[in-house]
Design a protein around this motif. Structure first.
Motif, PDB file in Angstrom:
ATOM      1  N   ILE A   1       7.944  -8.837  24.360  1.00  0.00           N
ATOM      2  CA  ILE A   1       6.369  -9.241  24.044  1.00  0.00           C
ATOM      3  C   ILE A   1       6.007  -7.851  22.939  1.00  0.00           C
ATOM      4  O   ILE A   1       5.979  -6.854  23.053  1.00  0.00           O
ATOM      5  CB  ILE A   1       5.565  -8.944  25.315  1.00  0.00           C
ATOM      6  N   CYS A   2       5.255  -8.444  21.501  1.00  0.00           N
ATOM      7  CA  CYS A   2       4.886  -7.600  20.845  1.00  0.00           C
ATOM      8  C   CYS A   2       3.626  -7.146  21.284  1.00  0.00           C
ATOM      9  O   CYS A   2       2.755  -7.738  21.445  1.00  0.00           O
ATOM     10  CB  CYS A   2       4.974  -8.416  19.438  1.00  0.00           C
ATOM     11  N   SER A   3       3.594  -5.784  21.453  1.00  0.00           N
ATOM     12  CA  SER A   3       2.043  -5.215  22.055  1.00  0.00           C
ATOM     13  C   SER A   3       1.166  -4.537  20.911  1.00  0.00           C
ATOM     14  O   SER A   3       0.407  -3.793  21.088  1.00  0.00           O
ATOM     15  CB  SER A   3       2.433  -4.475  23.429  1.00  0.00           C
ATOM     16  N   ASN A   4       1.566  -5.098  19.720  1.00  0.00           N
ATOM     17  CA  ASN A   4       0.659  -4.637  18.497  1.00  0.00           C
ATOM     18  C   ASN A   4      -0.477  -5.110  18.385  1.00  0.00           C
ATOM     19  O   ASN A   4      -1.618  -4.320  17.764  1.00  0.00           O
ATOM     20  CB  ASN A   4       1.623  -4.899  17.140  1.00  0.00           C
ATOM     21  N   GLY A   5      -1.040  -5.969  19.169  1.00  0.00           N
ATOM     22  CA  GLY A   5      -2.120  -6.860  18.884  1.00  0.00           C
ATOM     23  C   GLY A   5      -3.176  -6.314  20.020  1.00  0.00           C
ATOM     24  O   GLY A   5      -2.805  -5.133  20.621  1.00  0.00           O
ATOM     25  N   THR A   6      -4.139  -7.174  20.405  1.00  0.00           N
ATOM     26  CA  THR A   6      -5.160  -6.783  21.420  1.00  0.00           C
ATOM     27  C   THR A   6      -4.585  -6.774  22.901  1.00  0.00           C
ATOM     28  O   THR A   6      -3.517  -7.216  23.127  1.00  0.00           O
ATOM     29  CB  THR A   6      -6.354  -7.553  21.243  1.00  0.00           C
ATOM     30  N   ILE A   7      -5.094  -6.059  23.743  1.00  0.00           N
ATOM     31  CA  ILE A   7      -4.852  -6.024  25.192  1.00  0.00           C
ATOM     32  C   ILE A   7      -4.828  -7.521  25.566  1.00  0.00           C
ATOM     33  O   ILE A   7      -3.873  -7.936  26.192  1.00  0.00           O
ATOM     34  CB  ILE A   7      -5.868  -5.270  25.920  1.00  0.00           C
ATOM     35  N   GLU A   8      -5.724  -8.369  25.077  1.00  0.00           N
ATOM     36  CA  GLU A   8      -6.020  -9.530  25.686  1.00  0.00           C
ATOM     37  C   GLU A   8      -4.722 -10.318  25.078  1.00  0.00           C
ATOM     38  O   GLU A   8      -4.229 -11.221  25.849  1.00  0.00           O
ATOM     39  CB  GLU A   8      -7.309 -10.041  25.149  1.00  0.00           C
ATOM     40  N   ASN A   9      -4.679 -10.079  23.901  1.00  0.00           N
ATOM     41  CA  ASN A   9      -3.404 -11.009  23.303  1.00  0.00           C
ATOM     42  C   ASN A   9      -2.023 -10.756  24.043  1.00  0.00           C
ATOM     43  O   ASN A   9      -1.257 -11.493  24.453  1.00  0.00           O
ATOM     44  CB  ASN A   9      -3.079 -10.662  21.745  1.00  0.00           C
ATOM     45  N   THR A  10      -1.744  -9.413  24.230  1.00  0.00           N
ATOM     46  CA  THR A  10      -0.508  -9.300  25.066  1.00  0.00           C
ATOM     47  C   THR A  10      -0.556  -9.715  26.364  1.00  0.00           C
ATOM     48  O   THR A  10       0.431 -10.273  26.948  1.00  0.00           O
ATOM     49  CB  THR A  10      -0.598  -7.530  24.994  1.00  0.00           C
ATOM     50  N   LYS A  11      -1.810  -9.643  27.080  1.00  0.00           N
ATOM     51  CA  LYS A  11      -1.838 -10.101  28.356  1.00  0.00           C
ATOM     52  C   LYS A  11      -1.554 -11.841  28.504  1.00  0.00           C
ATOM     53  O   LYS A  11      -1.025 -12.209  29.195  1.00  0.00           O
ATOM     54  CB  LYS A  11      -3.434 -10.051  29.087  1.00  0.00           C
TER      55      LYS A  11
END
Ligand code: TYD
Length: 201
Positions: free
Chosen positions: A179-189
């Protein structure tokens, strides 16, 4: 179901673990959250030793201490919870050992994997999320002033750990979701939730 979260320090594992716990609980599931090393009195004591900058620990002792903490957590908490149909969400598990002690400390990978097998006594995560983040971004995000003993290992250590995670994830694509966690918390979630079968039926 047993779900683990992996990635380097600062990748957002702990935040995502709590968000997943909340989502599962809203759907009526029973959930416990754990962290490694930790989760039992003994494992928390071992954690203090492992992370303290005062400890002088050679690489093999470090490997075995992580495994001792793990074995205690698996037998006393994780296995009983799974037997009672409780969701277990764990912040790090044996992939951390392969990445940090195997690739990071450069202990022979066969030795690390054998120790992993001994510590977990047949237990395997059903699903693992590897939260992928470049080193510079992870460092910016963590803003920590007091680095622990492992975090003090330096950039070249962390570069090896990152490479290790890539290779570990490639070996087991069914279990380990990158999971690329470069984006927002919501996107990653949302990316994480898409990969939980029970939430997508
Ligand atoms: P922690 O404060 O939980 O780090 P984070 O918040 O980044 O998860 O400390 C755990 C540290 O121990 C972390 O630097 C990774 C390291 N570690 C290993 O080196 N091997 C292992 O098997 C485990 C479980 C953790």
């Amino acid at each position: 179901m047993f779900i683990t979260f992996e990635g380097i320090d600062g990748c957002g594992k702990s935040t995502q673990l709590i968000l997943l716990k909340e989502t599962l609980e809203q759907k009526g599931f029973k959930v416990i959250t754990l962290r490694e090393p930790g989760g039992t009195q003994l494992s928390e004591q071992i954690r203090d030793i492992l992370l303290s900058n005062k400890s002088q620990i050679n690489d093999i002792s470090e490997l075995l201490l992580f495994q001792a903490a793990r074995a205690n957590l698996v037998e006393n908490i994780i296995k009983p919870a799974l037997e009672n149909d409780i969701f277990v969400l764990c912040d790090r598990f044996y992939d951390s050992t392969t990445a940090y002690q195997g690739y990071g400390r450069m202990i022979d990978l066969d030795i690390v994997k054998t120790c992993n097998i001994i510590a977990v006594n047949g237990l395997k995560p059903d699903l693992t999320f590897y939260l992928k983040l470049p080193l510079d971004v992870a460092k910016e995000r963590s803003h920590k002033r007091d680095l622990d003993r492992i975090e003090n290992a330096g950039d070249s250590f962390y570069k090896r750990v990152l490479l290790g995670y890539e290779l570990i994830a490639r070996e087991e694509p069914e279990r380990i979701k990158i999971i690329c966690s470069n984006g927002t918390i919501e996107n990653t979630k949302n990316e994480i939730l898409k990969n939980i079968p029970i939430l997508n039926q």
